[in-house]
Design an enzyme around this catalytic site. Sequence first.
Site, PDB file in Angstrom:
ATOM      1  N   HIS A 219      -4.714   8.880 -11.245  1.00 20.64           N
ATOM      2  CA  HIS A 219      -3.687   9.105 -10.219  1.00 20.64           C
ATOM      3  C   HIS A 219      -3.571  10.558  -9.760  1.00 20.64           C
ATOM      4  O   HIS A 219      -2.906  10.846  -8.782  1.00 20.64           O
ATOM      5  CB  HIS A 219      -2.319   8.639 -10.710  1.00 20.64           C
ATOM      6  CG  HIS A 219      -1.663   9.645 -11.629  1.00 20.64           C
ATOM      7  ND1 HIS A 219      -1.948   9.703 -12.968  1.00 20.64           N
ATOM      8  CD2 HIS A 219      -0.777  10.640 -11.387  1.00 20.64           C
ATOM      9  CE1 HIS A 219      -1.250  10.684 -13.513  1.00 20.64           C
ATOM     10  NE2 HIS A 219      -0.532  11.268 -12.583  1.00 20.64           N
TER      11      HIS A 219
HETATM   12  C1  UD1 Z   1       3.809  12.363  -9.897  1.00 19.38           C
HETATM   13  C2  UD1 Z   1       3.756  13.757 -10.519  1.00 19.38           C
HETATM   14  C3  UD1 Z   1       2.690  13.763 -11.631  1.00 19.38           C
HETATM   15  C4  UD1 Z   1       2.944  12.640 -12.620  1.00 19.38           C
HETATM   16  C5  UD1 Z   1       2.980  11.312 -11.876  1.00 19.38           C
HETATM   17  C6  UD1 Z   1       3.221  10.148 -12.795  1.00 19.38           C
HETATM   18  C7  UD1 Z   1       4.317  15.568  -8.938  1.00 19.38           C
HETATM   19  C8  UD1 Z   1       3.799  16.659  -8.116  1.00 19.38           C
HETATM   20  N1  UD1 Z   1       3.403  14.771  -9.539  1.00 19.38           N
HETATM   21  O1  UD1 Z   1       2.553  12.134  -9.234  1.00 19.38           O
HETATM   22  O2  UD1 Z   1       2.739  15.000 -12.291  1.00 19.38           O
HETATM   23  O3  UD1 Z   1       1.898  12.609 -13.587  1.00 19.38           O
HETATM   24  O4  UD1 Z   1       4.022  11.392 -10.887  1.00 19.38           O
HETATM   25  O5  UD1 Z   1       3.053   8.930 -12.112  1.00 19.38           O
HETATM   26  O6  UD1 Z   1       5.510  15.402  -9.052  1.00 19.38           O
HETATM   27  N2  UD1 Z   1       4.208   6.018  -4.525  1.00 19.38           N
HETATM   28  C9  UD1 Z   1       4.600   4.718  -4.276  1.00 19.38           C
HETATM   29  N3  UD1 Z   1       5.579   4.185  -5.055  1.00 19.38           N
HETATM   30  C10 UD1 Z   1       6.177   4.878  -6.044  1.00 19.38           C
HETATM   31  C11 UD1 Z   1       5.771   6.196  -6.276  1.00 19.38           C
HETATM   32  C12 UD1 Z   1       4.788   6.758  -5.526  1.00 19.38           C
HETATM   33  O7  UD1 Z   1       4.087   4.052  -3.401  1.00 19.38           O
HETATM   34  O8  UD1 Z   1       7.056   4.322  -6.719  1.00 19.38           O
HETATM   35  C13 UD1 Z   1       3.132   6.601  -3.697  1.00 19.38           C
HETATM   36  C14 UD1 Z   1       3.641   7.287  -2.470  1.00 19.38           C
HETATM   37  O9  UD1 Z   1       2.715   7.080  -1.425  1.00 19.38           O
HETATM   38  C15 UD1 Z   1       3.616   8.746  -2.811  1.00 19.38           C
HETATM   39  C16 UD1 Z   1       2.432   8.818  -3.734  1.00 19.38           C
HETATM   40  O10 UD1 Z   1       2.441   7.574  -4.443  1.00 19.38           O
HETATM   41  O11 UD1 Z   1       3.501   9.552  -1.707  1.00 19.38           O
HETATM   42  C17 UD1 Z   1       2.493   9.933  -4.693  1.00 19.38           C
HETATM   43  O12 UD1 Z   1       3.732   9.931  -5.388  1.00 19.38           O
HETATM   44  P1  UD1 Z   1       4.355  11.319  -5.947  1.00 19.38           P
HETATM   45  O13 UD1 Z   1       5.578  11.039  -6.700  1.00 19.38           O
HETATM   46  O14 UD1 Z   1       4.415  12.306  -4.871  1.00 19.38           O
HETATM   47  O15 UD1 Z   1       3.248  11.839  -6.948  1.00 19.38           O
HETATM   48  P2  UD1 Z   1       2.448  11.078  -8.060  1.00 19.38           P
HETATM   49  O16 UD1 Z   1       1.048  11.016  -7.586  1.00 19.38           O
HETATM   50  O17 UD1 Z   1       3.086   9.789  -8.502  1.00 19.38           O
END
Ligand code: UD1
Length: 377
Positions: A219
Amino acid sequence: MKRILNIVGARPQIIKAAALTRAVKERFASALEERILHTGQHYDSNMSAVFFDELGIPKPHYQLAVGSGSHGAQTAKMISGIEEVLLREHFDGVVVYGDTNSTLAASVASAKLHVPVFHVEAGLRSFNMTMPEEQNRIVCDHLANICFAPTATAMENLRHEGIADSQALFADGKGRKVVNSGDVMYDNSLYYAKISASRCDIIERLELKNTPFVLATIHRDYNTDNPDRLTSIFSALLAIARQTRVVLPLHPRTAKLLEQNIDSQVYNALKAAENVLIVPPASFFEIIELERQAQVVLTDSGGVQKEAFFYGRPCIILRPETEWVEIIAHGAGILADADTRRIIEAYSTLVGKQVQFPPLFGDGHAAERIVQEIINY
Ligand code: UD1
């Protein structure tokens, strides 16, 4: 009675907060009252709600529902939402976990209002400043009133940056403390390993009983957002899938980018590969069972790397470096980056390897130590 606000937002933070909630409930209920704020960084039910249900954490008292967005927009919404809560209600401190944008927002909002910040999982460094997580953790450690380091290496990293016990740095003449608390995730791994098998049926459901398999999770943004890296990783998974089954619980970020970012040939091969099981994000009990049963774990997640180690499973790290250097030093993991050849070679080296777990991550009582220090502060 002290009052603290636990701030969570992303999947791993909910799991880490469960360790503190358990310690408060079991030992400190008369001295500490905790409230939970959820920023809403993770919002899909299998990325958030499932963990509250499974781990028996109270429903969040405050929900910001910020959702996805650019780093700036997402972090800004969180800072202003957290500030509003901290201005409205009195808290003796705020507990922040790890290194996500939620951790950063919580630390900045609280420090500016002179509310003490307690950082759980302080002092980790990848020394890779392109990672948003590295940027976040450096800021949080420097703002925190107490840094709770999970390992001796983390203590050393803090010392190198001049973060040490000191006098009168904060409001009310309070100083800073740096504590080697041990790792709350080790507490969790001991506690939940006893119950996870009876609470989920993932091994039966995926027909993995008595079937060798590897567990893969991907991820990290520098893997998902980079077509070359993502293609190399999936090419390696396909090669490994010729020898054994591969189970891949897919993070929503990776799911969204998969088709667009991997080479079409590799994508088609992946769709046709019967030995690659792509499943929705796993619950905590499910991931524990998968980690415990896997031959080898392939991951770019810090948490999964470490849990593999806790459960004696060898691990291939799909990153150029790791914050958990102890795992490499003990021969329990290999850094293979996103290099197809190195990943396949690492699999051959590690499959069947017995990994010993020396007690590098504390004694399983990190959360109690942390809560006691917070009460004393
Ligand atoms: C985040 C953390 C990372 C952690 C990870 C655990 C930051 C910068 N990164 O990364 O350190 O290891 O969480 O999972 O904070 N999305 C969904 N549904 C959700 C959550 C996310 O669809 O419930 C999608 C969205 O398109 C979003 C993307 O995933 O834009 C990324 O989510 P984000 O929370 O920005 O970062 P992670 O990659 O999950």
